[in-house]
Design an enzyme around this catalytic site. Structure first.
Site, PDB file in Angstrom:
ATOM      1  N   GLU A  46      41.314  38.352  33.319  1.00 45.87           N
ATOM      2  CA  GLU A  46      39.937  38.817  33.464  1.00 45.87           C
ATOM      3  C   GLU A  46      39.641  39.814  32.352  1.00 45.87           C
ATOM      4  O   GLU A  46      40.499  40.631  31.986  1.00 45.87           O
ATOM      5  CB  GLU A  46      39.713  39.497  34.820  1.00 45.87           C
ATOM      6  CG  GLU A  46      38.306  40.114  34.876  1.00 45.87           C
ATOM      7  CD  GLU A  46      37.793  40.422  36.266  1.00 45.87           C
ATOM      8  OE1 GLU A  46      38.618  40.662  37.147  1.00 45.87           O
ATOM      9  OE2 GLU A  46      36.564  40.432  36.441  1.00 45.87           O
ATOM     10  N   CYS A 238      35.451  39.264  38.970  1.00 45.37           N
ATOM     11  CA  CYS A 238      34.034  39.635  39.167  1.00 45.37           C
ATOM     12  C   CYS A 238      33.213  39.451  37.893  1.00 45.37           C
ATOM     13  O   CYS A 238      31.984  39.376  37.958  1.00 45.37           O
ATOM     14  CB  CYS A 238      33.928  41.077  39.641  1.00 45.37           C
ATOM     15  SG  CYS A 238      34.681  41.342  41.240  1.00 45.37           S
ATOM     16  N   ASN A 369      33.736  33.213  42.314  1.00 49.65           N
ATOM     17  CA  ASN A 369      34.965  34.013  42.351  1.00 49.65           C
ATOM     18  C   ASN A 369      35.247  34.471  43.772  1.00 49.65           C
ATOM     19  O   ASN A 369      35.648  33.701  44.611  1.00 49.65           O
ATOM     20  CB  ASN A 369      34.853  35.196  41.379  1.00 49.65           C
ATOM     21  CG  ASN A 369      36.011  36.159  41.518  1.00 49.65           C
ATOM     22  OD1 ASN A 369      37.156  35.715  41.588  1.00 49.65           O
ATOM     23  ND2 ASN A 369      35.757  37.442  41.588  1.00 49.65           N
ATOM     24  N   GLU A 370      34.923  35.726  44.033  1.00 46.49           N
ATOM     25  CA  GLU A 370      35.278  36.303  45.337  1.00 46.49           C
ATOM     26  C   GLU A 370      34.020  36.315  46.193  1.00 46.49           C
ATOM     27  O   GLU A 370      33.537  37.370  46.564  1.00 46.49           O
ATOM     28  CB  GLU A 370      35.764  37.723  45.076  1.00 46.49           C
ATOM     29  CG  GLU A 370      36.992  38.102  45.804  1.00 46.49           C
ATOM     30  CD  GLU A 370      37.506  39.455  45.357  1.00 46.49           C
ATOM     31  OE1 GLU A 370      36.714  40.391  45.099  1.00 46.49           O
ATOM     32  OE2 GLU A 370      38.730  39.592  45.283  1.00 46.49           O
TER      33      GLU A 370
HETATM   34  O1  AHR Z   1      41.159  42.059  39.560  1.00 48.94           O
HETATM   35  C1  AHR Z   1      40.104  42.949  39.661  1.00 48.94           C
HETATM   36  C2  AHR Z   1      39.016  42.449  40.594  1.00 48.94           C
HETATM   37  O2  AHR Z   1      39.496  42.373  41.898  1.00 48.94           O
HETATM   38  C3  AHR Z   1      38.517  41.060  40.324  1.00 48.94           C
HETATM   39  O3  AHR Z   1      37.519  41.032  39.398  1.00 48.94           O
HETATM   40  C4  AHR Z   1      37.980  40.624  41.645  1.00 48.94           C
HETATM   41  O4  AHR Z   1      38.037  39.236  41.801  1.00 48.94           O
HETATM   42  C5  AHR Z   1      38.788  41.413  42.631  1.00 48.94           C
HETATM   43  O5  AHR Z   1      37.971  42.073  43.525  1.00 48.94           O
END
Ligand code: AHR
Length: 653
Positions: A46, A238, A369-370
């Site tokens: 990321e 994110c 993603n999340e």
């Molecule tokens: O790894 C950091 C963050 O943690 C990532 O962006 C997200 O997917 C998770 O909340």
């Protein structure tokens, strides 16, 4: 002093200070279970913690095309008292991806611009540097005098570059640095009288990964390649979602000529008030083409994650109406064409023009993603329908939300099971205790449900996302214990990756991280070495390993998993002793007639549970390798207190 009789006996047996094994461990080598997927252990990249710009992407000039919110961020003017030199920021309409450039006017007196780099520029003695600039003469003729300087103003490398063109043109020059310096700056002096327009001012080292001009930092890619990862997930995290939808990650802005890639503020820029990073932007010099290329270079399956019409739910949480999702879905379809399409398709042609006519063979794609809530499911099904009807063989990764349990997780897991989703992405940022207690998480999972991607995990020494979290040995040990459970359940856990991957020591927002770097150095954490031991000792089939017919999942603080590696005909054992006592173990390898007389063993152990690696001592907690003598089909091992061992022993006929 008179030693008690029992203690004398223990010393004679070499067991003082040790817990003797309760029962032998049994590995049923003759009863191999599920395949271990080639994708099992991978990487999660990321662009956080200056992971891309200022990190993996080797560009040394910050804000090279003046597109940061403040156009001259990272730059400052320098002049003699007599100079009337000036800069004007011009914003043109005909280049929406790269609207700004600088008009520099100078009168022959000393005048220049200084770029501070990303917390300075890491410069290495004897290494060549490529400077380039897009420029257009407006009036007169200017020559650039370039200087790399250290904090004392000492010049470490210099070159001259006449600007010769009356139309926009790239001008380049290379020079070699005479000294190593972690925090150099670049001076650009304008010699002569006149006015010129300037854009895309860039400086790269020549010693990039595979010596690619404008490429990636070789030391960092090497650390990744050494792990032999099964997949590379990119670009997040994110970062995919954006603070709001306008600022979401859009892969189409990250491909094609770099001067035509539309930059974006990095969503980690102001995310944490305690770790503000106002100069954190994404230039996308490291874009989707480069991620695919990197995946190929390190032998990893590419796994792009795309925005699914939802912004980060920790931020604005805004969504696109379901009936307006088409452009988002089209982005996904076009990405598959970009990766796999023939060169006579629109996006396949662009891939070829960028230097890769052969397909990248994309097989995995993440939708969001999340994300969480019914709004995610509503959007996921639209993507699923469109992608599966055109590309039925692409396997989709769906989200189980940010937590490994609770209502949100339960809702999503249930829905995704009903939908017969391919692979569900579960995240766990939890305490070391949680990791040790959850090594049996998947033992009783519904075997008929989707496969699992343990997409983001990291043991948190202090608290979830606390700035005081450290990459301690205890955290790495607890992850090693947990991972025995992932491996044992490889029939359903198809992929796993630690998160996040990189952090710059001077520009991070999130800790812990797998690899730390500064401008010149990088090192793997204890967690890195645990991941690497797993991924380089993967095996091809799961072998049952039990004690008293039970999985070895925490009883006596012992954890174990085993695999068979068909190409090498080796049994691979992973043993984690989390107790503060040594444990002696007898391991019966059932169904084996003969073993090689020598086995290999790697052991990891920290001097203390809070031991860490550092720039000064990068391998303080890292595996040591030894040879073990093997007799018969049993192994007798002592597991040091709080240690992780990997053993490879070959079966011979
Ligand atoms: O790894 C950091 C963050 O943690 C990532 O962006 C997200 O997917 C998770 O909340």
């Amino acid at each position: 002093m008179q030693l008690p009789k029992l203690y004398k006996t223990l010393i004679a047996l070499g067991l003082a200070g040790q817990v003797a094994a309760q029962t032998p461990l049994v590995v049923q080598v003759n009863k191999p279970k599920a395949d271990v997927q080639p994708t099992m252990w991978g990487l999660f990249f990321e662009d956080i913690n200056m992971g891309a710009d200022g990190g993996l992407y080797a560009e040394l000039v910050k804000n090279r095309s003046f597109e940061f919110t403040t156009p001259l961020m990272g730059w400052r003017e320098s002049r003699s008292t007599k100079s009337t030199g000036s800069v004007l920021v011009i914003n043109r309409a005909d280049q929406p991806a790269n609207p700004r450039f600088l008009r520099v006017k100078t009168d022959g007196e000393k005048y220049g611009l200084i770029n501070e780099g990303f917390r300075g520029m890491g410069i290495k003695q004897g290494v060549g540097y490529d400077f380039s600039i897009l420029s257009k003469n407006v009036e007169g003729n200017l020559t650039l005098k370039l200087e790399l300087v250290n904090g004392e103003g000492q010049v470490l490398g210099t070159a001259s570059l006449p600007l010769t063109s009356n139309d926009w043109k790239k001008h380049s020059v290379s020079f070699t640095a005479s000294k190593t310096e972690p925090k150099a700056k670049l001076n650009i002096w304008f010699e002569g009288k006149g006015t010129a327009d300037l854009d895309m001012i860039s400086l790269f080292p020549k010693d990039t990964w595979k010596n690619r001009p404008g490429g990636l930092r070789a030391d960092l890619v090497q650390l990744l390649a050494d792990m032999k990862p099964g997949f590379l997930r990119f670009p997040g995290g994110c970062i995919v979602e954006g603070y709001d939808l306008d600022r979401r990650y859009q892969w189409k802005n990250t491909v094609g000529p770099i001067e035509a890639r539309k930059g974006e503020i990095n969503r980690w820029n102001t995310e944490f008030k305690h770790r503000l990073t106002p100069d954190y932007f994404q230039t996308f010099g490291l874009g989707f083409f480069e991620y695919f290329q990197l995946s190929e270079d390190i032998g990893a399956e590419p796994l792009p994650i795309l925005n699914c019409g939802m912004a980060c739910q920790y931020n604005s949480g805004e969504v696109v109406p379901v009936d307006e999702l088409d452009p988002y879905v089209q982005d996904a379809l076009d990405l598959i064409e970009f990766a796999n399409g023939s060169t006579d398709t629109k996006w396949g042609k662009l891939r070829a023009e960028m230097g890769h006519p052969k397909p990248f063979n994309l097989k995995l794609l993440g939708i969001g993603n999340e994300q969480w809530g019914p709004q995610y499911i509503d959007r996921y099904v639209v993507f699923e329908k469109a992608i599966k009807s055109k590309y039925p063989n692409v396997r989709l990764i769906s989200s189980a939300g940010p937590n490994p349990d609770g209502e949100v997780f339960g809702f999503l897991s249930g829905k995704l099971r009903e939908l017969k989703a391919d692979i569900v992405d579960e995240h766990y940022y939890r305490s070391p205790q949680w990791f040790m207690e959850n090594a049996n998480r998947y033992d009783d999972y519904d075997r008929k449900g989707p496969k699992i991607f343990a997409g983001e995990y990291a043991s948190q020494s202090k608290d979830i996302a606390s700035q005081n979290n450290k990459n301690t040995w205890l955290c790495a040990l607890s992850e090693a214990a947990f991972m025995t459970g992932l491996e044992r359940n490889a029939d359903m856990v198809h992929m796993a990756s630690y998160a996040p991957l990189f952090a710059h020591a001077d520009g991070w927002q999130w800790t812990p991280d797998l690899i730390w770097m500064n401008n010149l150095q990088s090192y793997g954490t204890p967690n890195y070495y645990v991941q690497k031991l797993y991924s380089t000792n993967k095996g091809t089939k799961v072998l049952p390993i039990t004690a008293n017919n039970e999985w070895v999942a925490g009883k006596n603080k012992l954890y174990a998993s085993a695999t068979w590696d068909e190409p090498t005909k080796e049994i691979i054992l992973k043993l984690v002793n989390t107790s503060d006592q040594a444990q002696t173990e007898t391991i019966n390898l059932e169904g084996v007639k003969k073993l090689d007389s020598k086995a290999k063993r790697w052991t990891m152990k920290g001097a203390e549970l809070d031991s860490e690696n550092s720039f000064e001592n990068p391998k303080q907690v890292s595996p040591t390798e030894e040879e073990l003598a093997v007799k018969g089909t049993k192994l007798n091992l002592t597991l040091a207190p709080q240690s992780f061992s990997v053993i490879r022993v070959k079966v011979v006929k």
